[in-house]
Scaffold this active site. Structure first.
Site, short mmCIF file in Angstrom:
data_model
loop_
_atom_site.label_atom_id
_atom_site.label_comp_id
_atom_site.label_asym_id
_atom_site.label_seq_id
_atom_site.Cartn_x
_atom_site.Cartn_y
_atom_site.Cartn_z
N PRO A 9 38.16 37.24 34.69
CA PRO A 9 38.60 37.17 36.08
C PRO A 9 38.62 38.51 36.81
O PRO A 9 38.98 39.54 36.24
CB PRO A 9 40.02 36.61 35.98
CG PRO A 9 40.44 36.85 34.58
CD PRO A 9 39.19 36.78 33.75
N ASN A 10 38.21 38.44 38.06
CA ASN A 10 38.23 39.55 39.02
C ASN A 10 37.14 40.59 38.78
O ASN A 10 36.98 41.51 39.59
CB ASN A 10 39.61 40.23 39.08
CG ASN A 10 40.69 39.25 39.48
OD1 ASN A 10 40.56 38.61 40.54
ND2 ASN A 10 41.72 39.08 38.67
N ARG A 17 36.94 46.58 44.04
CA ARG A 17 38.27 46.46 43.44
C ARG A 17 38.76 47.79 42.86
O ARG A 17 38.09 48.36 41.99
CB ARG A 17 38.14 45.44 42.31
CG ARG A 17 39.34 45.23 41.48
CD ARG A 17 39.01 44.38 40.26
NE ARG A 17 40.23 44.11 39.55
CZ ARG A 17 40.29 43.81 38.26
NH1 ARG A 17 39.18 43.71 37.56
NH2 ARG A 17 41.44 43.59 37.69
N TYR A 22 38.38 51.40 38.37
CA TYR A 22 37.21 50.70 37.82
C TYR A 22 35.86 51.29 38.25
O TYR A 22 34.82 50.84 37.76
CB TYR A 22 37.27 49.22 38.20
CG TYR A 22 38.48 48.52 37.61
CD1 TYR A 22 38.62 48.39 36.23
CD2 TYR A 22 39.49 48.00 38.43
CE1 TYR A 22 39.73 47.77 35.68
CE2 TYR A 22 40.60 47.37 37.89
CZ TYR A 22 40.71 47.26 36.52
OH TYR A 22 41.82 46.65 35.98
N ASN A 73 34.42 41.25 27.99
CA ASN A 73 35.51 41.84 28.78
C ASN A 73 36.29 40.66 29.34
O ASN A 73 35.92 40.08 30.38
CB ASN A 73 34.97 42.73 29.91
CG ASN A 73 36.10 43.45 30.63
OD1 ASN A 73 37.28 43.14 30.42
ND2 ASN A 73 35.77 44.41 31.47
N ALA A 76 42.04 40.27 32.52
CA ALA A 76 43.48 40.01 32.35
C ALA A 76 43.77 39.00 31.24
O ALA A 76 44.84 39.05 30.61
CB ALA A 76 44.09 39.54 33.66
N HIS A 79 45.13 39.97 27.71
CA HIS A 79 46.53 40.23 27.43
C HIS A 79 47.36 38.94 27.29
O HIS A 79 48.53 39.01 26.94
CB HIS A 79 47.13 41.12 28.53
CG HIS A 79 46.23 42.27 28.89
ND1 HIS A 79 45.91 43.26 27.99
CD2 HIS A 79 45.56 42.57 30.04
CE1 HIS A 79 45.10 44.13 28.58
NE2 HIS A 79 44.86 43.73 29.81
N ASP A 86 41.61 32.14 19.87
CA ASP A 86 41.27 31.09 18.91
C ASP A 86 39.78 30.78 18.93
O ASP A 86 39.19 30.50 17.87
CB ASP A 86 42.07 29.81 19.20
CG ASP A 86 43.52 29.91 18.75
OD1 ASP A 86 43.88 30.91 18.10
OD2 ASP A 86 44.30 28.99 19.05
N GLU A 97 35.08 43.69 21.89
CA GLU A 97 35.96 43.72 23.07
C GLU A 97 35.69 44.99 23.87
O GLU A 97 35.70 46.08 23.30
CB GLU A 97 37.42 43.70 22.60
CG GLU A 97 38.43 43.80 23.73
CD GLU A 97 39.88 43.84 23.23
OE1 GLU A 97 40.12 43.66 22.01
OE2 GLU A 97 40.77 44.09 24.06
N HIS A 99 36.50 47.21 27.67
CA HIS A 99 37.23 47.40 28.92
C HIS A 99 36.68 48.61 29.65
O HIS A 99 36.39 49.63 29.01
CB HIS A 99 38.73 47.60 28.67
CG HIS A 99 39.34 46.44 27.95
ND1 HIS A 99 39.63 45.26 28.59
CD2 HIS A 99 39.67 46.27 26.65
CE1 HIS A 99 40.12 44.41 27.71
NE2 HIS A 99 40.16 45.00 26.52
N SER A 101 38.42 50.35 31.96
CA SER A 101 39.52 51.33 32.02
C SER A 101 40.13 51.54 30.63
O SER A 101 39.94 50.71 29.73
CB SER A 101 40.60 50.84 32.99
OG SER A 101 41.19 49.64 32.51
N ARG A 106 47.51 52.76 30.76
CA ARG A 106 47.98 52.03 31.95
C ARG A 106 49.31 51.33 31.67
O ARG A 106 50.04 51.71 30.77
CB ARG A 106 46.87 51.06 32.41
CG ARG A 106 45.57 51.80 32.76
CD ARG A 106 44.49 50.86 33.23
NE ARG A 106 44.90 50.17 34.46
CZ ARG A 106 44.27 49.09 34.95
NH1 ARG A 106 43.21 48.59 34.30
NH2 ARG A 106 44.70 48.52 36.06
N ARG A 110 49.36 45.99 29.49
CA ARG A 110 47.93 46.06 29.13
C ARG A 110 47.72 46.64 27.73
O ARG A 110 46.60 46.71 27.24
CB ARG A 110 47.16 46.90 30.15
CG ARG A 110 47.12 46.31 31.52
CD ARG A 110 46.24 47.10 32.47
NE ARG A 110 46.68 46.91 33.83
CZ ARG A 110 46.32 45.89 34.61
NH1 ARG A 110 45.48 44.98 34.17
NH2 ARG A 110 46.78 45.78 35.84
C1 DQA Z 1 40.01 45.39 32.26
C2 DQA Z 1 41.44 45.81 31.95
C3 DQA Z 1 42.40 44.64 32.12
O1 DQA Z 1 43.74 45.05 31.85
C4 DQA Z 1 42.35 44.14 33.55
O2 DQA Z 1 43.17 43.00 33.72
C5 DQA Z 1 40.97 43.89 34.04
C6 DQA Z 1 39.88 44.78 33.64
C7 DQA Z 1 39.04 46.58 32.19
O3 DQA Z 1 37.83 46.33 32.10
O4 DQA Z 1 39.45 47.75 32.26
O5 DQA Z 1 40.74 43.00 34.85
O6 DQA Z 1 39.59 44.45 31.26
#
Ligand code: DQA
Length: 146
Positions: A9-10, A17, A22, A73, A76, A79, A86, A97, A99, A101, A106, A110
């Protein structure tokens, strides 16, 4: 070798953003970077993004059949999502995994990842390069399994 990049998401808002956190690159820019790097290595990549948890679960399940590894990635959902954890635990394909950031620099919420314990490894804090490192990590994990 086929590697699936899944984005939660996002991440569709990258570029607009919270640029200080980011960066200015869009997800399409990152996809192009990864695609070029992968093509040079003879690797096929596919990028997807969704704002929906269940869709990520579906894609992880399907990706295990269609691809050799997944770079995830989960944004959110990293977390919060036991369902995504699962799904990763249920498949044999390795999941890396990533990210953008450094989540550990942070907010406290997170610092906890539901998915890290079932992933091959974690890359965080290198901006768009986290995805390139994710690609390299996936290749390394697949080669070491041979
Ligand atoms: C993120 C870090 C997450 O905590 C956050 O909710 C994101 C982006 C990152 O790529 O740094 O949406 O996964």
């Amino acid at each position: 070798m086929k590697i699936l990049f899944l984005n939660g998401p996002n991440l569709n808002l990258l570029g607009d953003r919270e640029q200080l956190i980011y960066g200015a690159k869009t997800l399409a820019d990152i996809e192009e970077l990864v695609h070029k790097e992968a093509a040079g290595l003879g690797i096929e990549t596919e990028f997807r993004q969704t704002n929906y948890e269940g869709e990520l679960v579906d894609w992880i399940q399907q990706g295990a059949e269609s691809h050799d590894a997944i770079v995830l990635n989960a944004a959110a959902y990293t977390h919060t999502s036991i369902a995504i954890r699962d799904a990763i635990a249920a498949i044999l394909a390795p999941v890396i995994e990533v990210h953008i950031s450094n989540v550990y620099a942070r907010e406290g919420f997170r610092h906890k990842s539901m998915v890290s314990p079932v992933c091959s490894g974690v890359i965080a804090g290198f901006g768009a390069a986290s995805y390139l490192l994710g690609l390299r990590a996936a290749v390394a994990v697949l080669n070491s399994a041979k």
